[in-house]
Write a protein that holds these residues in place. Structure first.
Motif, PDB file in Angstrom:
ATOM      1  N   TYR A 290       0.826  -1.208   0.000  1.00  0.00           N
ATOM      2  CA  TYR A 290       0.000   0.000   0.000  1.00  0.00           C
ATOM      3  C   TYR A 290       0.867   1.268   0.000  1.00  0.00           C
ATOM      4  O   TYR A 290       0.591   2.208  -0.749  1.00  0.00           O
TER       5      TYR A 290
ATOM      6  N   ARG B  36       2.168   1.851  -3.364  1.00  0.00           N
ATOM      7  CA  ARG B  36       1.092   2.323  -4.267  1.00  0.00           C
ATOM      8  C   ARG B  36       0.781   3.802  -4.067  1.00  0.00           C
ATOM      9  O   ARG B  36       0.316   4.466  -4.983  1.00  0.00           O
ATOM     10  N   THR B  37       1.033   4.310  -2.857  1.00  0.00           N
ATOM     11  CA  THR B  37       0.750   5.722  -2.586  1.00  0.00           C
ATOM     12  C   THR B  37       1.965   6.612  -2.829  1.00  0.00           C
ATOM     13  O   THR B  37       1.953   7.783  -2.455  1.00  0.00           O
TER      14      THR B  37
END
Length: 100
Positions: A18, A21-22
Motif C-alpha cells: 500500500y 502504491r501511494t
C-alpha cells in the motif's frame, strides 16, 4: 518519503504494498530465516499479493538507517528483542509506527 516496513507476514507485506502504491520508496525487511521472506525473495508473492519490483527486499536490519519512517509489523511478543537490535541503528529524526 523512504519507509522501511519490518515484518513480512500478511500485514507487513500489505502495508508495504500500500505504501508503495501511494508513492513512497519502500523497503520490506524480513529475518533471513523467515519462510515468508524466502518466498518473497524467490517469487515476490504470498497468498494475497505480488510485490512490485519498486519495493526493495532486505534481510539486513541495517536497512532502517536509510528510512525516514519505520513501520513495525511483528508479533508483540517479539518487540522487545527487535528493539534491542534496532536501538543502535535508529537515528533521529525518525518516525516509528507500530502496527501490531
Amino acid at each position: 518519503m523512504h519507509i522501511t516496513v519490518i515484518g513480512c507476514g500478511r500485514w507487513g507485506s500489505l502495508i508495504a504494498w500500500y505504501l508503495d502504491r501511494t508513492g513512497h520508496r519502500v523497503t520490506l525487511y524480513g529475518r533471513p530465516g523467515s519462510r515468508h521472506m524466502q518466498r518473497f525473495l524467490a517469487t515476490r508473492q504470498n497468498d494475497l499479493l505480488t510485490l512490485p519490483e519498486s519495493i526493495a527486499l532486505s534481510t539486513d536490519l541495517a536497512c532502517v538507517r536509510q528510512a525516514e519512517t519505520v513501520v513495525i509489523s511483528i508479533g508483540s511478543q517479539n518487540l522487545r528483542g527487535l528493539m534491542a537490535q534496532l536501538g543502535p541503528l535508529l537515528k533521529p529524526p525518525l518516525d516509528v509506527v507500530l502496527c501490531m
